[in-house]
Design a protein around this motif. Structure first.
Motif, PDB file in Angstrom:
ATOM      1  N   VAL A  99     -65.937 -13.094 -34.176  1.00  9.78           N
ATOM      2  CA  VAL A  99     -65.765 -13.646 -32.827  1.00  9.78           C
ATOM      3  C   VAL A  99     -64.344 -14.183 -32.651  1.00  9.78           C
ATOM      4  O   VAL A  99     -63.725 -14.008 -31.586  1.00  9.78           O
ATOM      5  CB  VAL A  99     -66.823 -14.733 -32.542  1.00  9.78           C
ATOM      6  N   LYS A 100     -63.816 -14.821 -33.690  1.00  5.63           N
ATOM      7  CA  LYS A 100     -62.425 -15.291 -33.623  1.00  5.63           C
ATOM      8  C   LYS A 100     -61.462 -14.115 -33.470  1.00  5.63           C
ATOM      9  O   LYS A 100     -60.461 -14.202 -32.753  1.00  5.63           O
ATOM     10  CB  LYS A 100     -62.086 -16.089 -34.883  1.00  5.63           C
ATOM     11  N   GLN A 101     -61.786 -13.024 -34.131  1.00  4.84           N
ATOM     12  CA  GLN A 101     -60.965 -11.809 -33.998  1.00  4.84           C
ATOM     13  C   GLN A 101     -61.001 -11.283 -32.564  1.00  4.84           C
ATOM     14  O   GLN A 101     -59.975 -10.882 -32.015  1.00  4.84           O
ATOM     15  CB  GLN A 101     -61.481 -10.746 -34.979  1.00  4.84           C
ATOM     16  N   TYR A 102     -62.198 -11.315 -31.958  1.00  3.33           N
ATOM     17  CA  TYR A 102     -62.314 -10.921 -30.552  1.00  3.33           C
ATOM     18  C   TYR A 102     -61.388 -11.785 -29.692  1.00  3.33           C
ATOM     19  O   TYR A 102     -60.711 -11.290 -28.791  1.00  3.33           O
ATOM     20  CB  TYR A 102     -63.754 -11.095 -30.049  1.00  3.33           C
ATOM     21  N   GLY A 103     -61.396 -13.087 -29.976  1.00  4.41           N
ATOM     22  CA  GLY A 103     -60.555 -14.006 -29.219  1.00  4.41           C
ATOM     23  C   GLY A 103     -59.079 -13.677 -29.358  1.00  4.41           C
ATOM     24  O   GLY A 103     -58.318 -13.738 -28.378  1.00  4.41           O
ATOM     25  N   GLN A 104     -58.678 -13.288 -30.572  1.00  3.30           N
ATOM     26  CA  GLN A 104     -57.276 -12.898 -30.786  1.00  3.30           C
ATOM     27  C   GLN A 104     -56.921 -11.667 -29.954  1.00  3.30           C
ATOM     28  O   GLN A 104     -55.845 -11.584 -29.370  1.00  3.30           O
ATOM     29  CB  GLN A 104     -57.034 -12.619 -32.272  1.00  3.30           C
ATOM     30  N   PHE A 105     -57.850 -10.694 -29.909  1.00  3.18           N
ATOM     31  CA  PHE A 105     -57.609  -9.482 -29.112  1.00  3.18           C
ATOM     32  C   PHE A 105     -57.418  -9.833 -27.629  1.00  3.18           C
ATOM     33  O   PHE A 105     -56.508  -9.331 -26.972  1.00  3.18           O
ATOM     34  CB  PHE A 105     -58.794  -8.510 -29.230  1.00  3.18           C
ATOM     35  N   VAL A 106     -58.317 -10.686 -27.124  1.00  8.03           N
ATOM     36  CA  VAL A 106     -58.253 -11.032 -25.693  1.00  8.03           C
ATOM     37  C   VAL A 106     -56.963 -11.799 -25.393  1.00  8.03           C
ATOM     38  O   VAL A 106     -56.283 -11.537 -24.394  1.00  8.03           O
ATOM     39  CB  VAL A 106     -59.502 -11.834 -25.256  1.00  8.03           C
ATOM     40  N   GLN A 107     -56.597 -12.743 -26.288  1.00 12.50           N
ATOM     41  CA  GLN A 107     -55.361 -13.512 -26.087  1.00 12.50           C
ATOM     42  C   GLN A 107     -54.121 -12.625 -26.181  1.00 12.50           C
ATOM     43  O   GLN A 107     -53.169 -12.774 -25.421  1.00 12.50           O
ATOM     44  CB  GLN A 107     -55.275 -14.635 -27.112  1.00 12.50           C
ATOM     45  N   GLU A 108     -54.165 -11.667 -27.092  1.00 11.35           N
ATOM     46  CA  GLU A 108     -53.011 -10.775 -27.284  1.00 11.35           C
ATOM     47  C   GLU A 108     -52.773  -9.911 -26.046  1.00 11.35           C
ATOM     48  O   GLU A 108     -51.629  -9.710 -25.629  1.00 11.35           O
ATOM     49  CB  GLU A 108     -53.257  -9.887 -28.515  1.00 11.35           C
TER      50      GLU A 108
END
Length: 468
Positions: A144-153
């Motif tokens: 889920v944290k990885q998903y957040g990184q994708f969205v922020q990127e």
């Protein structure tokens, strides 16, 4: 709050049907003309996608999110509370009963706990509180944290979900809320609101098929504002009006070894979970044609793209005269927890489906959306429901009481066959008079699909643009 500054659209493709609707349609072309950049957050592997213009499109392959017991518990509590709240609705009541625990295993005890809590606390306020607890339960998960990184990127200005139900998308909605990115969801199918459980998350905006679906949405999700709902039709039928999916009648007949002088009856299957009576109905049709109870015709069977053809081996051996169409959907990833979601349709299959709809004379199916597909080509439809709960067959007659199907019954657009005699009579009636009930079929299509097929993807894109 419309603005002229360039906007980035994030699209979440969860599975093969979303891929069909929004990648194999003209949607991406339309979106590319209206948005500066498009980021596809994909539950399918990168390799599934056709070549796209890298200047416009970025594909982000999402790693698989696996629920923990705690994630599952809060999600299930949210879903069952929704069923509990709306169980005066026949389809939802049926879903509520089917989800009850059958055992006293540790998992069965958890399900019983979910039912006990939701029987007392199932207000909209409670449901939204369970959703908050669900979000808290997965917030620290590494994927889920990885998903957040994708969205922020990639910083989309809007995150558009092509399906409202897959559980993992709640994690992306969680990040969108944190980052103050508006979310929109397309309502996936005609039966989803009035018979399925709770959506995966609370979205800000919705794209729906029709006025009928908009009214259902406002009824079952009371937090939804009417102005946040756009009627766009559905892109799943768009290939039927696109010339690139045309194949000739000669090629169609040659592919299946059909006789051009004989009428064609097409039986379209459900998947094994709700269509266990399919082999029986197919055999009934084949016997009826063999012994003359059905007017002389050919039988073509299209199986469900969600499964292989293994359960029909006995039927194939017994009735070699039947022609078979097994949809060409390719498995894009092995070892996935939901393998059916990783199957994507080929362009070849969409072309063959369009030819089946165009050149067959009559469709028989077990109360499925395929009724609408055939009606779009002005073909008559017979719906079967052989099981009644007492005759040893899978009880498909219970679906006749579901709200979405009740609209079909009331419309007079189809004939319903609950046994062999009714099936033979209905098939013969329509083979002799295919124009019968045509006006009712047209009215049902107008009620279920709110935009002309040629305008659907444009309507989707305009609705998304209007949000920003």
């Amino acid at each position: 709050m419309n603005s002229e500054s360039p906007k980035t659209l994030g699209i979440v493709i969860t599975d093969g049907v979303g891929f069909r609707n929004f990648v194999l349609s003209t949607f991406l072309d339309e979106a590319a003309r209206s948005f500066y950049k498009i980021i596809i957050f994909s539950g399918l592997p990168y390799s599934a996608f056709p070549e796209l213009d890298a200047a416009k499109f970025t594909i982000v392959e999402l790693p698989v999110f696996t629920e923990t017991k705690k994630n599952w518990f809060w999600r299930k509590l949210k879903e069952v509370a929704h069923l509990q709240k709306h169980k005066t609705n026949p389809g939802i009541a049926d879903n509520y009963e089917m989800n009850k625990a059958k055992s006293w295993s540790p998992h069965g005890l958890l399900v019983r706990a979910v039912y006990a809590v939701s029987s007392v606390f199932h207000s909209e306020k409670s449901i939204l509180k369970y959703e908050q607890f669900q979000e808290q339960s997965f917030a620290a998960d590494a994927v889920v944290k990885q998903y957040g990184q994708f969205v922020q990127e990639h910083q989309p200005d809007l995150l558009f979900f092509t399906h409202q139900r897959p559980p993992f998308i709640a994690t992306l909605v969680f990040w969108a809320k944190k980052l103050k990115i508006p979310t929109a969801s397309f309502i996936f199918s005609w039966d989803n609101l009035a018979s399925k459980g709770r959506m995966a998350a609370s979205f800000d905006y919705f794209l729906v098929w029709s006025e009928l679906m908009k009214n259902e949405l406002l009824r079952f999700y009371s937090f939804t504002k009417p102005e946040a709902v756009s009627i766009v039709g559905t892109p799943q039928f768009e290939p039927y009006v696109l010339p690139q999916f045309d194949i000739s009648k000669a090629e169609f007949y040659e592919t299946f070894g059909l006789n051009s002088e004989e009428k064609i009856l097409c039986y379209s299957c459900a998947d094994a979970t709700i269509g266990p009576n399919d082999p029986l109905v197919i055999a009934t049709l084949a016997e009826g044609i063999r012994n003359g109870a059905i007017e002389s015709c050919q039988l073509l069977v299209r199986t469900s793209p969600a499964e292989d053809e293994s359960r029909f081996a006995e039927t194939k051996a017994k009735y070699p005269e039947i022609k078979w169409n097994h949809p060409k959907w390719e498995l894009t990833r092995e070892g996935h927890p939901e393998p059916w979601s990783q199957r994507v349709p080929t362009l070849e299959d969409l072309s063959m489906l369009k030819a089946i709809l165009k050149f067959c004379d009559l469709n028989v199916n077990m109360l499925s959306t395929m009724s609408l597909d055939f009606m779009l080509f002005e073909k008559p439809v017979v719906n079967t429901a052989f099981g009644n709960g007492n005759n040893g067959l899978y009880n498909d007659q219970r679906f006749l009481h579901y709200e979405h199907y009740g609209n079909v019954v009331k419309s007079g657009a189809v004939k319903i066959a609950k046994n062999e005699d009714e099936l033979f009579n209905a098939v013969n009636t329509y083979l002799e008079n295919p124009e019968l009930d045509l006006e009712n079929r047209k009215k049902l299509i107008a009620m279920q699909i709110g935009k002309p097929l040629e305008k659907t993807t444009r309507a989707c894109v305009e609705a998304l643009k209007a949000i920003l």
